[in-house]
Design a protein around this motif. Structure first.
Motif, PDB file in Angstrom:
ATOM      1  N   VAL A  13      35.949   5.398 -23.098  1.00  0.00           N
ATOM      2  CA  VAL A  13      34.729   6.105 -22.752  1.00  0.00           C
ATOM      3  C   VAL A  13      34.302   5.638 -21.360  1.00  0.00           C
ATOM      4  O   VAL A  13      34.388   4.454 -21.039  1.00  0.00           O
ATOM      5  CB  VAL A  13      33.612   5.867 -23.807  1.00  0.00           C
ATOM      6  CG1 VAL A  13      33.202   4.405 -23.879  1.00  0.00           C
ATOM      7  CG2 VAL A  13      32.399   6.735 -23.544  1.00  0.00           C
ATOM      8  N   ALA A  14      33.893   6.580 -20.537  1.00  0.00           N
ATOM      9  CA  ALA A  14      33.388   6.230 -19.212  1.00  0.00           C
ATOM     10  C   ALA A  14      32.067   5.486 -19.371  1.00  0.00           C
ATOM     11  O   ALA A  14      31.216   5.875 -20.183  1.00  0.00           O
ATOM     12  CB  ALA A  14      33.184   7.486 -18.380  1.00  0.00           C
ATOM     13  N   ALA A  15      31.894   4.432 -18.602  1.00  0.00           N
ATOM     14  CA  ALA A  15      30.643   3.664 -18.672  1.00  0.00           C
ATOM     15  C   ALA A  15      29.446   4.566 -18.425  1.00  0.00           C
ATOM     16  O   ALA A  15      28.398   4.410 -19.056  1.00  0.00           O
ATOM     17  CB  ALA A  15      30.680   2.515 -17.670  1.00  0.00           C
ATOM     18  N   SER A  16      29.601   5.532 -17.539  1.00  0.00           N
ATOM     19  CA  SER A  16      28.495   6.433 -17.203  1.00  0.00           C
ATOM     20  C   SER A  16      28.067   7.324 -18.364  1.00  0.00           C
ATOM     21  O   SER A  16      26.982   7.886 -18.347  1.00  0.00           O
ATOM     22  CB  SER A  16      28.868   7.307 -16.007  1.00  0.00           C
ATOM     23  OG  SER A  16      29.982   8.124 -16.331  1.00  0.00           O
ATOM     24  N   SER A  17      28.920   7.464 -19.380  1.00  0.00           N
ATOM     25  CA  SER A  17      28.543   8.315 -20.513  1.00  0.00           C
ATOM     26  C   SER A  17      28.037   7.511 -21.711  1.00  0.00           C
ATOM     27  O   SER A  17      27.727   8.093 -22.747  1.00  0.00           O
ATOM     28  CB  SER A  17      29.714   9.214 -20.923  1.00  0.00           C
ATOM     29  OG  SER A  17      30.753   8.454 -21.461  1.00  0.00           O
ATOM     30  N   THR A  20      22.946  -3.178 -20.472  1.00  0.00           N
ATOM     31  CA  THR A  20      23.640  -4.388 -20.907  1.00  0.00           C
ATOM     32  C   THR A  20      24.829  -4.678 -19.998  1.00  0.00           C
ATOM     33  O   THR A  20      25.078  -5.834 -19.637  1.00  0.00           O
ATOM     34  CB  THR A  20      24.085  -4.262 -22.380  1.00  0.00           C
ATOM     35  OG1 THR A  20      22.914  -4.062 -23.192  1.00  0.00           O
ATOM     36  CG2 THR A  20      24.813  -5.508 -22.853  1.00  0.00           C
ATOM     37  N   LEU A  21      25.566  -3.640 -19.592  1.00  0.00           N
ATOM     38  CA  LEU A  21      26.670  -3.839 -18.650  1.00  0.00           C
ATOM     39  C   LEU A  21      26.161  -4.434 -17.334  1.00  0.00           C
ATOM     40  O   LEU A  21      26.808  -5.321 -16.757  1.00  0.00           O
ATOM     41  CB  LEU A  21      27.398  -2.518 -18.383  1.00  0.00           C
ATOM     42  CG  LEU A  21      28.305  -2.002 -19.492  1.00  0.00           C
ATOM     43  CD1 LEU A  21      28.786  -0.584 -19.178  1.00  0.00           C
ATOM     44  CD2 LEU A  21      29.486  -2.942 -19.713  1.00  0.00           C
ATOM     45  N   ASP A  22      25.008  -3.979 -16.855  1.00  0.00           N
ATOM     46  CA  ASP A  22      24.426  -4.533 -15.630  1.00  0.00           C
ATOM     47  C   ASP A  22      24.073  -6.013 -15.812  1.00  0.00           C
ATOM     48  O   ASP A  22      24.327  -6.825 -14.924  1.00  0.00           O
ATOM     49  CB  ASP A  22      23.180  -3.746 -15.214  1.00  0.00           C
ATOM     50  CG  ASP A  22      23.489  -2.351 -14.685  1.00  0.00           C
ATOM     51  OD1 ASP A  22      24.661  -2.092 -14.317  1.00  0.00           O
ATOM     52  OD2 ASP A  22      22.568  -1.515 -14.655  1.00  0.00           O
ATOM     53  N   GLY A  60      23.356 -12.395 -16.655  1.00  0.00           N
ATOM     54  CA  GLY A  60      22.117 -12.619 -17.397  1.00  0.00           C
ATOM     55  C   GLY A  60      20.917 -12.500 -16.472  1.00  0.00           C
ATOM     56  O   GLY A  60      21.051 -12.044 -15.351  1.00  0.00           O
ATOM     57  N   PRO A  61      19.767 -12.894 -16.936  1.00  0.00           N
ATOM     58  CA  PRO A  61      19.472 -13.507 -18.239  1.00  0.00           C
ATOM     59  C   PRO A  61      19.515 -12.468 -19.360  1.00  0.00           C
ATOM     60  O   PRO A  61      19.231 -11.290 -19.144  1.00  0.00           O
ATOM     61  CB  PRO A  61      18.054 -14.053 -18.072  1.00  0.00           C
ATOM     62  CG  PRO A  61      17.426 -13.148 -17.053  1.00  0.00           C
ATOM     63  CD  PRO A  61      18.552 -12.733 -16.122  1.00  0.00           C
ATOM     64  N   TYR A  62      19.901 -12.928 -20.529  1.00  0.00           N
ATOM     65  CA  TYR A  62      20.070 -12.046 -21.674  1.00  0.00           C
ATOM     66  C   TYR A  62      18.857 -12.142 -22.595  1.00  0.00           C
ATOM     67  O   TYR A  62      18.319 -13.226 -22.809  1.00  0.00           O
ATOM     68  CB  TYR A  62      21.340 -12.410 -22.439  1.00  0.00           C
ATOM     69  CG  TYR A  62      22.563 -12.352 -21.557  1.00  0.00           C
ATOM     70  CD1 TYR A  62      23.066 -11.135 -21.118  1.00  0.00           C
ATOM     71  CD2 TYR A  62      23.193 -13.510 -21.132  1.00  0.00           C
ATOM     72  CE1 TYR A  62      24.174 -11.068 -20.286  1.00  0.00           C
ATOM     73  CE2 TYR A  62      24.309 -13.455 -20.301  1.00  0.00           C
ATOM     74  CZ  TYR A  62      24.787 -12.242 -19.884  1.00  0.00           C
ATOM     75  OH  TYR A  62      25.876 -12.178 -19.061  1.00  0.00           O
TER      76      TYR A  62
END
Length: 154
Positions: A65-69, A77-79, A85-87
């Protein structure tokens, strides 16, 4: 003798229910074949394009799956992962053990998991991103019942 008859009746009913369940599950069309990633419903499917029809290039055989979708929360979360982090959740970055064996088999500690916030959920919800030591990333919308390999930059 009366107890034995009840036990046999109960066993027969159980066998029928299991058989019926297996029959029904094998006749339902896969959500992936309908353009919705496995484990999601049409209402919770990522916006934009859906899972790619080709398997991921990592040898896992998983759909990509494309990250953009992905849902907006997954992209956030990917960012966070990219920034280190911070998470928001204490379990973010914990070892994912791959007990389900849906991801490629790797040594213990190879995978880490990160929470994808689910709006309306009072806790962590079911969505996660799992990251391998070499940077491969996987999205699970259903708490490890299914995975999609994330294609970043797409």
């Amino acid at each position: 003798m009366r107890g034995m008859g009840r036990l046999l009746t109960l066993a027969a009913v159980l066998v029928l229910l299991v058989g019926l369940g297996m029959m029904l599950s094998s006749t339902q069309e896969s959500p992936v074949s309908q353009g919705v990633p496995t484990g999601t419903t049409a209402a919770s499917a990522p916006t934009g394009s859906t899972a790619a029809s080709a398997p991921a290039g990592d040898g896992s055989g998983l759909e990509a799956v494309a990250a953009s979708s992905l849902p907006q929360e997954a992209r956030e979360t990917l960012d966070l992962i990219a920034r280190g982090g911070p998470y928001p959740y204490s379990r973010d970055g914990a070892v994912f053990s791959n007990f389900e064996r849906l991801l490629p088999r790797k040594p213990s500690g190879y995978y880490k998991e990160f929470t994808v916030r689910t709006p309306g959920e009072p806790d962590r919800g079911a969505r996660r991103i799992v990251v391998g030591e070499t940077g491969e990333k996987y999205y699970t919308p259903d708490h490890y019942e299914s995975f999609l390999q994330i294609l970043e930059g797409k």
